[in-house]
Design an enzyme around this catalytic site. Structure first.
Site, short mmCIF file in Angstrom:
data_model
loop_
_atom_site.label_atom_id
_atom_site.label_comp_id
_atom_site.label_asym_id
_atom_site.label_seq_id
_atom_site.Cartn_x
_atom_site.Cartn_y
_atom_site.Cartn_z
N HIS A 1 42.29 39.47 48.34
CA HIS A 1 41.12 40.05 49.10
C HIS A 1 41.49 39.86 50.67
CE1 HIS A 1 37.51 39.40 45.67
NE2 HIS A 1 38.73 40.37 45.44
N SER B 1 40.39 45.11 43.84
CA SER B 1 39.79 44.38 44.91
C SER B 1 40.47 44.45 46.09
CB SER B 1 39.36 43.02 44.23
OG SER B 1 38.43 42.97 43.46
#
Length: 381
Positions: free
Chosen positions: A332, A274
């Site tokens: 993230h 991610s």
């Protein structure tokens, strides 16, 4: 005399009895004192803990002793080695990407020259009758294999350069996902393919965890986003520079995750691509903020890339502040910020200054060659 003799006899008998009684009492009293003393000592400990001998209470076993709070604080992981590894790995990634671009451009030029010479040799030397006879000599299985290879070649030729590049990344993630399903590999997978600042192995998992997914849904979601934005990022940066950004983003996002976990004390393992995927998405959205995006399940809903980037960053910021642990929001945010920074400043600070390294590699590869090293290629301007 008889009375005196009886009295003396009675006195002598009582004297001996008294001596025997004293001797017995002197022999029995120490035992009685020990018993009494033992009983008194046994009543001294607290009744809640039971009558335990004092010898066993002086030196209790060490593992039972609770650790003090200040000792746990001192055992917080140090991030010096992961930080050095992040800087070194990022530099090596961009250096290797510059060398690979040089080698690819050199190979492309050589292939073009060889293709022109081969086309001149083949022109007019063979006609369609030769290929027709050659095809007729093949068996049915050979013809089917050739047709299948031709279809795969057509499919591969129809892909963009970015899709061809991320195909290898998707294949590696699929192989790692299959390895998670092998019971004998569970310990090694946890050690090397999950990033955890409290683990003894902290540097190598920063890279390997970017190719690791335990859930099929997690991998499909990340790889779909990567596949969608691969064409734009590769056309913007070039194949080699994109690989350097992707690998560096994976390590940098894990480093940011390490820092947040250590600062908050919420140490837990994490895995997934991610962080690297967020860097790709953020780079494209920051470079082309007016591009229209949509959701695969809601095709009627469209929004701009800039709005999508702001919404994703806002959600991850809230999740980090509230301590949500369903996703690694710190990773993230680290990947997204690195992607935005690179397209704004990093391209000028890192990639455009690769010329000395390429020239040095050119001199090593061709010691007697003159002139500057070949430049150009996507992402150079």
């Amino acid at each position: 005399m008889a009375w005196r003799g009886c009295v003396m006899k009675w006195a002598k008998t009582e004297f001996f009895r008294s001596q025997n009684t004293l001797s017995r009492s002197s022999r029995l009293n120490p035992c009685n004192q020990q018993r009494c003393a033992f009983r008194r000592e046994a009543k001294r400990p607290d009744t809640n803990k039971g009558n335990v001998p004092q010898e066993t209470k002086v030196s209790p076993p060490e593992p039972v002793m609770p650790q003090p709070q200040h000792a746990q604080k001192l055992q917080r992981p140090t991030l010096f080695r992961p930080l050095i590894f992040t800087v070194g790995f990022t530099g090596c990634s961009f250096g290797a990407a510059a060398i690979l671009q040089y080698e690819a451009l050199k190979s492309r030029i050589q292939t073009a020259k060889d293709g022109e010479e081969l086309e001149k040799l083949m022109t007019g030397s063979q006609d369609m009758a030769y290929w027709h006879d050659w095809w007729n000599q093949l068996s049915g299985l050979q013809r089917q294999a050739i047709l299948l290879m031709s279809m795969l070649d057509d499919f591969w030729s129809g892909l963009t350069e970015g899709q061809k590049t991320v195909t290898g990344i998707i294949a590696i993630n699929a192989v790692v996902l299959c390895c998670w399903r092998i019971p004998s590999m569970q310990r090694s997978m946890i050690k090397y393919f999950t990033s955890n600042p409290a683990s003894k192995t902290r540097c190598l998992p920063m890279v390997l965890s970017s190719f690791s997914h335990y859930s099929i849904i997690h991998m499909v979601a990340n790889m779909y986003v990567l596949w969608t934005f691969s064409s734009g990022i590769v056309s913007l940066l070039g194949k080699e520079q994109f690989l350097a950004v992707y690998l560096s983003a994976g390590v940098i996002s894990n480093m940011v995750s390490y820092m947040c976990k250590t600062a908050t004390g919420r140490v837990y393992p994490s895995l997934g691509a991610s962080g690297a995927v967020m860097a790709v998405l953020a780079a494209v959205c920051a470079k082309v903020p007016e591009a229209k995006l949509g959701i695969i399940f809601l095709p009627m809903v469209t929004f701009t890339a800039g709005t999508a980037l702001k919404a994703i960053v806002a959600v991850d910021t809230v999740g980090l502040m509230l301590g949500w642990r369903f996703l690694d929001h710190a990773a993230h945010l680290g990947g997204a910020l690195f992607g935005v920074w690179y397209v704004a400043y990093g391209h000028k600070l890192i990639w455009r200054k690769r010329e000395p390294l390429v020239k040095l590699w050119h001199d090593i590869r061709s010691p007697g060659a003159k002139g500057s090293s070949p430049g150009g290629g996507p992402g150079q301007q």
